[in-house]
Scaffold this motif. Structure first.
Motif, PDB file in Angstrom:
ATOM      1  N   ILE A  56      -8.785  25.997   2.063  1.00  0.00           N
ATOM      2  CA  ILE A  56      -9.488  26.487   3.252  1.00  0.00           C
ATOM      3  C   ILE A  56      -9.496  28.016   3.212  1.00  0.00           C
ATOM      4  O   ILE A  56      -8.443  28.636   3.028  1.00  0.00           O
ATOM      5  CB  ILE A  56      -8.790  26.010   4.531  1.00  0.00           C
ATOM      6  CG1 ILE A  56      -8.804  24.483   4.604  1.00  0.00           C
ATOM      7  CG2 ILE A  56      -9.464  26.603   5.774  1.00  0.00           C
ATOM      8  CD1 ILE A  56      -8.000  23.911   5.759  1.00  0.00           C
ATOM      9  N   PRO A  57     -10.645  28.652   3.381  1.00  0.00           N
ATOM     10  CA  PRO A  57     -10.688  30.121   3.350  1.00  0.00           C
ATOM     11  C   PRO A  57      -9.910  30.741   4.508  1.00  0.00           C
ATOM     12  O   PRO A  57      -9.915  30.222   5.619  1.00  0.00           O
ATOM     13  CB  PRO A  57     -12.177  30.444   3.448  1.00  0.00           C
ATOM     14  CG  PRO A  57     -12.806  29.223   4.022  1.00  0.00           C
ATOM     15  CD  PRO A  57     -11.976  28.064   3.567  1.00  0.00           C
ATOM     16  N   VAL A  58      -9.249  31.852   4.222  1.00  0.00           N
ATOM     17  CA  VAL A  58      -8.419  32.541   5.210  1.00  0.00           C
ATOM     18  C   VAL A  58      -8.936  33.969   5.385  1.00  0.00           C
ATOM     19  O   VAL A  58      -9.232  34.664   4.409  1.00  0.00           O
ATOM     20  CB  VAL A  58      -6.942  32.585   4.762  1.00  0.00           C
ATOM     21  CG1 VAL A  58      -6.100  33.386   5.753  1.00  0.00           C
ATOM     22  CG2 VAL A  58      -6.389  31.183   4.593  1.00  0.00           C
ATOM     23  N   TYR A  59      -9.022  34.398   6.633  1.00  0.00           N
ATOM     24  CA  TYR A  59      -9.433  35.759   6.957  1.00  0.00           C
ATOM     25  C   TYR A  59      -8.346  36.403   7.807  1.00  0.00           C
ATOM     26  O   TYR A  59      -7.876  35.821   8.785  1.00  0.00           O
ATOM     27  CB  TYR A  59     -10.755  35.751   7.735  1.00  0.00           C
ATOM     28  CG  TYR A  59     -11.877  35.101   6.976  1.00  0.00           C
ATOM     29  CD1 TYR A  59     -12.700  35.841   6.133  1.00  0.00           C
ATOM     30  CD2 TYR A  59     -12.110  33.731   7.082  1.00  0.00           C
ATOM     31  CE1 TYR A  59     -13.728  35.244   5.420  1.00  0.00           C
ATOM     32  CE2 TYR A  59     -13.132  33.115   6.371  1.00  0.00           C
ATOM     33  CZ  TYR A  59     -13.936  33.883   5.543  1.00  0.00           C
ATOM     34  OH  TYR A  59     -14.951  33.277   4.836  1.00  0.00           O
ATOM     35  N   VAL A  60      -7.938  37.605   7.439  1.00  0.00           N
ATOM     36  CA  VAL A  60      -6.899  38.307   8.183  1.00  0.00           C
ATOM     37  C   VAL A  60      -7.414  39.696   8.550  1.00  0.00           C
ATOM     38  O   VAL A  60      -8.066  40.352   7.748  1.00  0.00           O
ATOM     39  CB  VAL A  60      -5.587  38.407   7.365  1.00  0.00           C
ATOM     40  CG1 VAL A  60      -5.831  39.027   6.008  1.00  0.00           C
ATOM     41  CG2 VAL A  60      -4.533  39.176   8.115  1.00  0.00           C
ATOM     42  N   ALA A  80      -1.947  36.392  -0.349  1.00  0.00           N
ATOM     43  CA  ALA A  80      -2.450  36.630  -1.706  1.00  0.00           C
ATOM     44  C   ALA A  80      -2.750  35.310  -2.414  1.00  0.00           C
ATOM     45  O   ALA A  80      -3.760  35.173  -3.115  1.00  0.00           O
ATOM     46  CB  ALA A  80      -1.431  37.445  -2.500  1.00  0.00           C
ATOM     47  N   ALA A  81      -1.880  34.327  -2.211  1.00  0.00           N
ATOM     48  CA  ALA A  81      -2.051  33.023  -2.868  1.00  0.00           C
ATOM     49  C   ALA A  81      -3.308  32.304  -2.402  1.00  0.00           C
ATOM     50  O   ALA A  81      -3.921  31.550  -3.158  1.00  0.00           O
ATOM     51  CB  ALA A  81      -0.829  32.152  -2.618  1.00  0.00           C
ATOM     52  N   THR A  82      -3.696  32.533  -1.151  1.00  0.00           N
ATOM     53  CA  THR A  82      -4.899  31.878  -0.622  1.00  0.00           C
ATOM     54  C   THR A  82      -6.166  32.656  -0.937  1.00  0.00           C
ATOM     55  O   THR A  82      -7.264  32.180  -0.654  1.00  0.00           O
ATOM     56  CB  THR A  82      -4.815  31.709   0.910  1.00  0.00           C
ATOM     57  OG1 THR A  82      -4.790  33.008   1.529  1.00  0.00           O
ATOM     58  CG2 THR A  82      -3.600  30.912   1.314  1.00  0.00           C
ATOM     59  N   GLY A  83      -6.007  33.877  -1.478  1.00  0.00           N
ATOM     60  CA  GLY A  83      -7.180  34.714  -1.706  1.00  0.00           C
ATOM     61  C   GLY A  83      -7.796  35.197  -0.412  1.00  0.00           C
ATOM     62  O   GLY A  83      -9.015  35.358  -0.307  1.00  0.00           O
ATOM     63  N   ALA A  84      -6.946  35.440   0.589  1.00  0.00           N
ATOM     64  CA  ALA A  84      -7.425  35.814   1.922  1.00  0.00           C
ATOM     65  C   ALA A  84      -8.273  37.078   1.900  1.00  0.00           C
ATOM     66  O   ALA A  84      -8.014  38.011   1.135  1.00  0.00           O
ATOM     67  CB  ALA A  84      -6.230  36.011   2.855  1.00  0.00           C
ATOM     68  N   THR A  85      -9.277  37.094   2.746  1.00  0.00           N
ATOM     69  CA  THR A  85     -10.105  38.278   2.949  1.00  0.00           C
ATOM     70  C   THR A  85      -9.488  39.105   4.066  1.00  0.00           C
ATOM     71  O   THR A  85      -9.268  38.593   5.163  1.00  0.00           O
ATOM     72  CB  THR A  85     -11.540  37.878   3.336  1.00  0.00           C
ATOM     73  OG1 THR A  85     -12.118  37.106   2.277  1.00  0.00           O
ATOM     74  CG2 THR A  85     -12.393  39.105   3.614  1.00  0.00           C
ATOM     75  N   THR A  86      -9.208  40.374   3.798  1.00  0.00           N
ATOM     76  CA  THR A  86      -8.596  41.246   4.799  1.00  0.00           C
ATOM     77  C   THR A  86      -9.629  42.247   5.303  1.00  0.00           C
ATOM     78  O   THR A  86     -10.337  42.880   4.521  1.00  0.00           O
ATOM     79  CB  THR A  86      -7.395  42.008   4.211  1.00  0.00           C
ATOM     80  OG1 THR A  86      -6.429  41.059   3.758  1.00  0.00           O
ATOM     81  CG2 THR A  86      -6.749  42.898   5.269  1.00  0.00           C
ATOM     82  N   ILE A  87      -9.689  42.374   6.624  1.00  0.00           N
ATOM     83  CA  ILE A  87     -10.646  43.283   7.264  1.00  0.00           C
ATOM     84  C   ILE A  87      -9.893  44.189   8.230  1.00  0.00           C
ATOM     85  O   ILE A  87      -9.157  43.701   9.090  1.00  0.00           O
ATOM     86  CB  ILE A  87     -11.728  42.488   8.031  1.00  0.00           C
ATOM     87  CG1 ILE A  87     -12.504  41.587   7.063  1.00  0.00           C
ATOM     88  CG2 ILE A  87     -12.671  43.425   8.775  1.00  0.00           C
ATOM     89  CD1 ILE A  87     -13.411  40.588   7.754  1.00  0.00           C
TER      90      ILE A  87
END
Length: 221
Positions: A56-60, A80-87
């Motif tokens: 599941i994509p993660v956004y932080v 990092a393991a989920t490949g989260a997008t940080t904004i």
């Protein structure tokens, strides 16, 4: 008669938002100000591990990271393991143009396959503060046509009294207020899916943390 249908997830088009925002946010510098901050971290760790298993994509988001610092260190490896997008942002709501563009891109492909436009996502929110960032994000997502799940054992505020007020308002506005474990099993929907064993193992491993978080964060509900 046995069920002969192919097992599939109940919730299929999901995204996880980790609300790391406002002056008192999920950053080590502000941890002492948040009621039961460590319990929010416990739940978020479980959710991020589940996101990795379920893809599941993660956004932080971070609030003015140059001045206030990055996300709490305990979550960085899992993000990092989920490949989260940080904004990074200054707005209280996470529904900033950059995030909306990410959703439009993902939803666009989903809509094309389903011959629908726009595609509706089921968005899961954890983080702080319940009555500010979490609330404003949820309201914006609902207005944009998405389903919103707020994890009651994964959100908090500086003042503990704000939490039940915020969750009650979000229920009234149409968000689903649930627990992290309830959300996990609703996402799966079927013990026959490929990821079930891994998620069941995760639930077992985090059982003590789940009880701790529920006991603390839901004590005011």
């Amino acid at each position: 008669m046995a069920d002969k249908t192919t097992p599939e997830r109940r919730l299929k088009n999901q995204a996880i938002l980790y609300a790391d925002c406002s002056v008192c946010d999920m950053q080590d510098k502000f941890a002492p100000a948040i009621w039961q901050f460590d319990k929010v971290v416990l739940t978020t760790q479980k959710v991020l591990r589940a996101a990795k298993i379920l893809n599941i994509p993660v956004y932080v988001t971070t609030q003015n990271a140059a001045r206030l610092g990055g996300t709490v260190a305990a979550l960085e490896p899992l993000l990092a393991a989920t490949g989260a997008t940080t904004i990074d942002k200054t707005r209280f709501s996470m529904w900033v143009p950059e995030l909306a563009r990410h959703f439009a891109s993902t939803a666009g492909s989903a809509a094309a396959s389903a011959a629908e436009s726009p595609a509706q996502c089921q968005v899961v929110i954890a983080g702080i503060e319940s009555h500010i960032c979490v609330t404003q994000t949820a309201l914006d997502l609902l207005a944009a046509g998405h389903d919103v799940f707020v994890l009651a054992d994964g959100v908090s505020s500086c003042n503990e009294q704000e939490v039940p007020l915020a969750l009650a308002r979000l229920r009234a506005e149409g968000a689903t207020v649930t627990s992290s474990e309830g959300w996990l099993y609703e996402t799966m929907g079927d013990a026959g899916i490929a990821e079930f064993r891994e998620i069941a193992k995760l639930v077992k491993e985090t059982n003590a943390d789940t009880k701790t978080a529920l006991s603390a964060l839901l004590s005011k509900m």
